[in-house]
Motif scaffolding. Structure first.
Motif, short mmCIF file in Angstrom:
data_model
loop_
_atom_site.label_atom_id
_atom_site.label_comp_id
_atom_site.label_asym_id
_atom_site.label_seq_id
_atom_site.Cartn_x
_atom_site.Cartn_y
_atom_site.Cartn_z
N SER A 125 52.83 151.80 54.83
CA SER A 125 53.74 152.83 54.34
C SER A 125 54.61 152.34 53.20
CB SER A 125 54.62 153.35 55.48
OG SER A 125 55.39 152.31 56.04
N GLN A 128 51.61 150.11 49.64
CA GLN A 128 50.48 150.67 48.91
C GLN A 128 51.03 151.50 47.75
OE1 GLN A 128 48.08 153.32 51.24
NE2 GLN A 128 49.76 154.71 51.71
N ASN A 129 50.21 151.70 46.74
CA ASN A 129 50.67 152.40 45.54
C ASN A 129 50.91 153.88 45.79
OD1 ASN A 129 48.80 150.10 43.80
ND2 ASN A 129 50.88 150.59 43.13
N THR A 130 51.89 154.41 45.11
CA THR A 130 52.16 155.85 45.10
C THR A 130 52.37 156.28 43.66
OG1 THR A 130 54.57 155.72 45.23
CG2 THR A 130 53.35 155.59 47.32
N SER A 131 52.24 157.57 43.43
CA SER A 131 52.43 158.11 42.08
C SER A 131 53.90 158.35 41.76
CB SER A 131 51.65 159.42 41.93
OG SER A 131 52.12 160.38 42.89
N THR A 132 54.77 158.19 42.77
CA THR A 132 56.19 158.51 42.60
C THR A 132 57.07 157.27 42.50
OG1 THR A 132 56.35 158.73 45.01
CG2 THR A 132 55.99 160.75 43.74
N THR A 350 57.75 150.07 48.33
CA THR A 350 58.38 151.38 48.19
C THR A 350 59.10 151.72 49.50
OG1 THR A 350 56.51 152.64 49.09
CG2 THR A 350 56.47 152.14 46.72
N GLY A 354 57.56 156.91 49.63
CA GLY A 354 56.79 156.63 48.43
C GLY A 354 57.61 156.43 47.18
#
Length: 634
Positions: A125, A128-132, A350, A354
């Motif tokens: 959680s 890992q990559n997020t777009s935000t 993050t 995210g």
């Protein structure tokens, strides 16, 4: 072991041996594979292979299912052979083949926190990559999330690895009196969270646990998971006592990282683990705890003669080379630079929603968790049989591992240089093979091999000479396309050569084991000494170093130009009756599973070896190319 059932997932695509991602063709491939198996088995019944007898309890007949006279070198074995045959019969054949691989079936990943180790679900959680968020992105904005990169690797899939499980089943089958100990030792590094859980809770771990849906099974199937590597204590680093899976794990749940004064609250709240500074996470000695493996010899009668064998010596090879003290294991396998070679500075986490965590500043070093090696075979099998093996990785993540492995194999592993001249109807070639890796090439478990392929043609395109070529299934063949005797169960072992002047002079760089009687063996726990070890040495290898003494070559004879970092080879080709100029194509080829080792494995009849045989025949074992050289001579 118990067979998991009811765990299926729709396959999005598959990863083929040629690196192509395409819609699945599994049904047609399975029909083709079954036909090949039937034809080859029929042919095997009419043939017998010469060679030495195998270990007690193992058949010494050659039961390999690949045709021995296929002269179509390096052809695509994925040809679609669908016809308008009875579709009901096809469906039955597909169902039979699906059943054949179920011995290797496993449930999906689980969600299991624990006092000192936990599954990756406890980390995902925030890592890992997020777009935000800007976290876990390199200077060009590319995602370098730890979990995203790790999921497709062999580390993440070490417990799901069908080759490993087939090999363990063969070792147990041939050493039944030691079955419990063999499995417990093997899961120590392939399912370390299971091993840690077993040690702390007082039970004996086994491969059967991997099929369970309880905590032990979930922890085991996570492979070399985050909480194991980041939870290892450094107290015994560098000592022989740390090798062969004797890493030390605390019980506090502390997670070590390379950054001073970590902000602890988010991880403690989300996972129950506490981030702690630990410089040792960047030391090669951490990797050595599992990548140095000493085994105890088991003779064919099940007795223990008291000898041990250094089966895997990756750390010692590195430590006796010029790489020690200049480049660590992590420098190559978890690089702190991006794909363009630029240092990465990034936030490492993050928040659970995210977004970026304001209290976490961008940091370096930031290790890209690529953990890339040279294995392109098993990731392809994991992608193709994802509904059976249930990797917690997408097909794109597995394809990414294959692509990165191929890039490393082709660009960073070896070079090949060639010169030559023609005189008195003889073409003489001088070839230099250079190892760029920080350890032997190939390294690790002795399933792997590299070899020199050489093809000479004349002005008309006629073949003058060929050595080291393979057929469609990856077997070494002679100039006429016939499989070499050295590829067969109980066949001869190809000797190291310094001069190549005959199509049978295949220079194969490999480790072959010998049992207590000095006879070649492909059962890992029969090993008492090396029979052959002419794997390319790392640059600057010192045979007088305390670790160099233990890892010197074996079986190279008087080859004086086989030295640290390179091997010089001469080839002589009779060109009488042919027309100049002569075109020469040289390649250094590689298999993470040699077809000889595979044949010897399949000669041990277990449910797992049968299942893996089907998987290998379906996905294919086409060799990779490490280096090339080409030239014309007149």
């Amino acid at each position: 072991m118990p067979v998991a059932s009811g765990f299926t997932r729709q396959r999005a695509d598959t990863v083929r041996g040629d690196g192509d991602s395409s819609p699945p063709r599994r049904c047609s491939l399975q029909r083709f594979t079954r036909l090949v198996l039937l034809l080859a088995l029929a042919a095997a019944g009419a043939c017998s292979d010469a060679g030495t007898a195998g270990d007690a309890g193992e058949p010494d007949a050659d039961t390999d299912t690949d045709a021995d006279t296929d002269s179509d070198a390096d052809t695509d074995s994925d040809a679609d052979t669908d016809t308008d045959a009875d579709t009901d019969a096809d469906a039955d054949a597909d169902a039979d083949t699906d059943a054949d691989v179920q011995a290797l079936a496993l449930p999906p990943a689980g969600d299991f926190p624990h006092a000192s180790v936990s599954t990756v679900s406890n980390c995902v959680s925030c890592h890992q990559n997020t777009s935000t968020a800007t976290a876990m992105k390199d200077g060009s904005g590319r995602g370098v999330g730890m979990v995203d990169l790790w999921k497709g690797t062999m580390m993440a899939n070490s417990a799901r690895d069908p080759l490993w499980r087939a090999v363990v089943s063969a070792e147990v089958s041939t050493n039944p009196d030691h079955a419990e100990a063999i499995e417990a030792i093997c899961v120590t590094c392939h399912a370390p969270a299971l091993s840690v859980d077993a040690a702390q809770d007082g039970y004996t771990p086994s491969l059967a646990h991997l099929a369970g849906t309880d905590e032990s099974g979930g922890l085991g199937r996570d492979g070399v998971t985050c909480s194991v590597c980041h939870g290892i204590e450094p107290d015994n680093f560098g000592d022989d006592a740390s090798y062969s899976g004797h890493y030390l794990m605390g019980t506090s749940g502390d997670m070590y990282g390379p950054h001073l004064s970590p902000f602890t609250t988010p991880m403690e709240n989300m996972s129950g683990h506490t981030p702690v500074y630990g410089a040792h996470i960047l030391e090669s000695e951490q990797c050595a705890t599992c990548h140095e493996l000493e085994t105890h010899t088991i003779d064919a009668d099940g007795s223990l003669p008291g000898t041990t064998f250094l089966e895997q010596t990756v750390y010692r090879e590195w430590n006796a080379s010029e790489f020690a003290g200049t480049r660590s294991c992590q420098d190559c396998h978890l690089p702190t630079t991006d794909a363009d070679g630029q240092p990465i500075t990034a936030r490492i986490a993050t928040n659970p929603q995210g977004g970026d965590i304001n209290n976490i500043d961008p940091r370096n070093p930031y290790g890209r968790h690529l953990l890339v090696g040279g294995n392109t075979l098993v990731p392809r099998i994991l992608a193709y049989y994802d509904d059976v093996l249930e990797p917690d990785a997408t097909p794109a993540q597995l394809q990414g591992v294959v692509d990165r492995a191929r890039t490393q194999l082709e660009q960073d592993t070896a070079t090949l240089a060639m010169s030559g001249a023609v005189a008195a109807n003889q073409l003489t070639l001088e070839l230099d093979v250079t190892n760029l890796a920080g350890h032997k090439l190939p390294a690790g478990i002795p399933t792997r091999r590299a070899w020199l392929e050489l093809v000479v043609t004349d002005a008309s395109g006629a073949q003058v000479f060929a050595v080291g070529r393979t057929d469609a299934s990856g077997q070494l063949v002679d100039a006429s396309g016939n499989v070499l005797a050295s590829e067969r169960v109980g066949g001869p072992v190809l000797p190291h050569v310094d001069l190549v002047d005959d199509p049978g002079d295949v220079l194969v760089y490999e480790s072959v084991l010998a049992d207590s009687a000095g006879v070649p063996t492909y059962r890992l726990l029969r090993a008492a000494s090396p029979y052959k070890d002419n794997r390319l040495l790392p640059r600057g290898f010192d045979p007088t170093h305390e670790d160099g003494v233990l890892t010197v070559p074996h079986g190279i004879g008087s080859d004086d130009d086989f030295m640290g970092g390179s091997d010089h080879v001469t080839a002589r080709v009779d060109v009488t009756g042919f027309t100049a100029p002569y075109a020469v194509q040289a390649r250094l080829r590689y298999q993470s599973l040699s077809t000889r080792f595979a044949r010897e494995l399949f000669a041990v009849d277990t449910a797992e070896t049968r299942a893996f045989e089907v998987m290998l025949a379906t996905v294919g074992n086409t060799p990779e190319t490490l280096a090339t050289a080409s030239a014309q001579f007149e």
